[in-house]
Design a protein around this motif. Structure first.
Motif, short mmCIF file in Angstrom:
data_model
loop_
_atom_site.label_atom_id
_atom_site.label_comp_id
_atom_site.label_asym_id
_atom_site.label_seq_id
_atom_site.Cartn_x
_atom_site.Cartn_y
_atom_site.Cartn_z
N LEU A 1 -10.09 -1.96 54.56
CA LEU A 1 -10.51 -3.23 55.15
C LEU A 1 -9.35 -4.14 54.45
N SER A 2 -8.94 -4.05 53.35
CA SER A 2 -7.86 -5.02 52.92
C SER A 2 -6.82 -4.78 53.78
N LYS A 3 -6.32 -3.78 54.45
CA LYS A 3 -5.42 -3.53 55.28
C LYS A 3 -5.57 -4.71 56.51
N SER A 4 -6.67 -4.63 56.98
CA SER A 4 -6.71 -5.67 58.28
C SER A 4 -6.60 -7.17 57.98
N SER A 5 -7.16 -7.28 56.66
CA SER A 5 -7.55 -8.58 56.30
C SER A 5 -6.14 -9.32 55.78
N ARG A 6 -5.56 -8.08 55.28
CA ARG A 6 -4.13 -8.76 54.47
C ARG A 6 -4.39 -9.52 53.16
N ASN A 7 -5.61 -9.48 52.63
CA ASN A 7 -5.90 -10.10 51.26
C ASN A 7 -6.97 -9.29 50.77
N LYS A 8 -7.31 -9.66 49.65
CA LYS A 8 -8.04 -8.80 48.55
C LYS A 8 -9.60 -9.18 48.73
N THR A 9 -9.72 -10.20 49.40
CA THR A 9 -11.21 -10.96 49.47
C THR A 9 -12.11 -9.87 49.64
N LEU A 10 -12.18 -9.30 51.02
CA LEU A 10 -13.00 -8.03 51.45
C LEU A 10 -12.86 -7.09 50.49
N PHE A 11 -11.82 -6.58 49.90
CA PHE A 11 -11.69 -5.43 49.10
C PHE A 11 -12.50 -5.84 47.71
N GLN A 12 -12.45 -6.95 47.39
CA GLN A 12 -13.28 -7.34 46.30
C GLN A 12 -14.74 -7.27 46.13
N GLN A 13 -15.07 -7.85 47.35
CA GLN A 13 -16.40 -7.95 47.78
C GLN A 13 -17.01 -6.49 47.84
N GLU B 1 -5.80 2.08 59.81
CA GLU B 1 -5.30 2.79 58.97
C GLU B 1 -3.87 2.95 59.49
N GLU B 2 -3.41 2.94 60.89
CA GLU B 2 -2.28 3.37 61.25
C GLU B 2 -1.59 2.00 61.63
N MET B 3 -2.10 1.13 62.18
CA MET B 3 -1.32 -0.01 62.71
C MET B 3 -1.59 -1.46 62.13
N ALA B 4 -2.72 -1.30 61.35
CA ALA B 4 -2.87 -2.84 60.76
C ALA B 4 -1.68 -3.33 59.91
N ASN B 5 -1.01 -2.46 59.39
CA ASN B 5 0.18 -3.25 58.55
C ASN B 5 1.48 -2.97 59.28
N VAL B 6 1.56 -2.66 60.57
CA VAL B 6 2.89 -2.70 60.98
C VAL B 6 2.90 -3.47 62.40
N ASP B 7 1.67 -3.99 62.91
CA ASP B 7 1.73 -4.58 64.04
C ASP B 7 0.50 -5.81 63.97
N GLU B 8 0.84 -6.87 64.05
CA GLU B 8 0.13 -8.11 63.99
C GLU B 8 -0.83 -8.20 64.99
N GLN C 1 -5.02 -6.26 39.59
CA GLN C 1 -3.69 -5.96 39.51
C GLN C 1 -3.11 -5.29 40.83
N MET C 2 -3.93 -5.15 42.07
CA MET C 2 -3.37 -4.67 43.24
C MET C 2 -2.34 -5.39 43.75
N SER C 3 -1.24 -4.64 43.56
CA SER C 3 0.08 -5.20 44.14
C SER C 3 -0.05 -5.49 45.89
N CYS C 4 0.89 -6.53 46.41
CA CYS C 4 0.72 -6.60 47.65
C CYS C 4 1.05 -5.41 48.56
N SER C 5 1.87 -4.47 47.70
CA SER C 5 2.34 -3.33 48.89
C SER C 5 0.89 -2.48 48.72
N GLU C 6 0.11 -2.45 47.96
CA GLU C 6 -1.11 -1.58 47.88
C GLU C 6 -2.30 -2.33 48.82
N VAL C 7 -2.10 -3.59 48.94
CA VAL C 7 -2.98 -4.38 49.80
C VAL C 7 -2.69 -3.90 51.21
N VAL C 8 -1.23 -4.01 51.37
CA VAL C 8 -0.92 -3.58 52.67
C VAL C 8 -0.64 -2.29 53.28
#
Lengths: 194, 194
Positions: free
Chosen positions: A168-180, B110-117, A93-100
């Motif tokens: 981890l999901s922040k940097s990968s921008r998807n749920k895969t690592l989070f799920q793992q 935490e700080e930058m992954a979601n604001v700078d590619e 159910q993780m929304s896009c905003s929660e992933v990012v």
DNA sequence: ATAATAACCAACCGCTCGGTATGTTGCAAG
DNA sequence: CTTGCAACATACCGAGCGGTTGGTTATTAT
């Protein structure tokens, strides 16, 4: 609810969202004012400073939200399965905003715990409460669990891993690592049983 | 090393420290200039923008540091014990600044992954490299490990938990919670063996 | 009817920020 | 001897920030 109270609640809701998205320091009061369609005077009538607004968001928005979210899965008969179900459904159910944007509590911990004592103590208290919820749940079924388990240690371990997983999901921008990570965490949690 | 190169290295070192302490956005260029005793012209001669300085710090300071730190404990004959020794010695040797300021890589994530590619991709690459180091180490002794283990998943799990542990130490301002999580993590790691 | 107060609004303030434009210095090549 | 460039220094800019000040309006109590 009076008009004034509506205004206050609106500010809190919008501020909570902005802080979640951009962090506390990077949250601009003028953006909050625009979104709420109020003036700066209105905000400073309800809150004495940006810091007090931040504290209010933490106590009146984040804290009840967290306690509520964790209370449910830990209150069932088998909290081990409750936790695992909860974690697995999070990944779905993780929304896009929660992933990012990650977890608001963890975000504030990373950003503010080492620069503001007020935030630090509130965050610490919240973490201790969450940990206590887990400890209580484990206590309840301690007969079914392995011997020699340090419940508090296990609780903090679970919380820490979950935080790391959102990171981890922040940097990968998807749920895969989070799920793992969550999958591995569930393996660990289920292995707590005899 | 030429004088110009010394200046550049000095900027990188000081900037790395400031970013570690205050985060990237809250790091002030003027503070770096004061600490280095140079002018703004000097900084902008070596780096085209604050962002480029941040990228350079990541690539030339943080990246080699991390690869080096993780390479050693994972290179020994028994990486499971190497990792545990490494983690336990971390909790002992952890300086005050590390307790309070956390891990530079995790902070930036935490700080930058979601604001700078640019930051996001560099962080992701670093995390993948660290994970690969762990996977390679586990591969090396796969005969001694339990069947059906997903090495990559285990790697990310370890990294995530470690990050979460540093986060906890920020809010508690002492090593206790960190040590507990690490102790539990070592139990998990040792249980990977048959 | 009037006075007081709650609940706002608009304009402004000082400050710091990242960034730029221009000026200066020392050394090295021709 | 001078020309040119690397390696800086100085001074300044506009924008955005959190916060303050002095009104304004609507409601309520007297």
């Amino acid at each position: 609810m009076s008009d004034a109270e509506k205004t206050r609640q609106n500010i809190l809701t919008v501020a909570a969202d902005e802080i979640h998205q951009h962090g506390f320091k990077a949250t601009s009061l003028s953006v909050i004012l625009n979104r709420c369609e109020i003036s700066k005077g209105a905000l400073y009538y309800h809150f004495t400073s940006k810091m007090e607004l931040g504290y209010a968001v933490f106590e009146e928005v984040y804290t009840p939200m967290f306690l509520n979210v964790w209370h449910t899965p830990l209150g069932v008969d088998d909290p081990v399965e409750g936790l695992c179900d909860f974690l697995m459904s999070m990944t779905e159910q993780m929304s896009c905003s929660e992933v990012v944007c990650g977890c608001p509590l963890n975000n504030l911990c990373e950003e503010m715990a080492n620069v503001d004592e007020g935030f630090r103590l509130r965050i610490l208290s919240m973490q201790e409460q969450l940990n206590q919820l887990i400890v209580d749940a484990l206590d309840k079924i301690s007969d079914d669990l392995r011997e020699n388990l340090a419940f508090s240690q296990v609780g903090y371990f679970i919380v820490a891993t979950l935080n790391g997983a959102t990171s981890l999901s922040k940097s990968s921008r998807n749920k895969t690592l989070f799920q793992q990570v969550i999958a591995e965490l569930c393996l660990y949690i289920r292995a707590l049983k005899k």
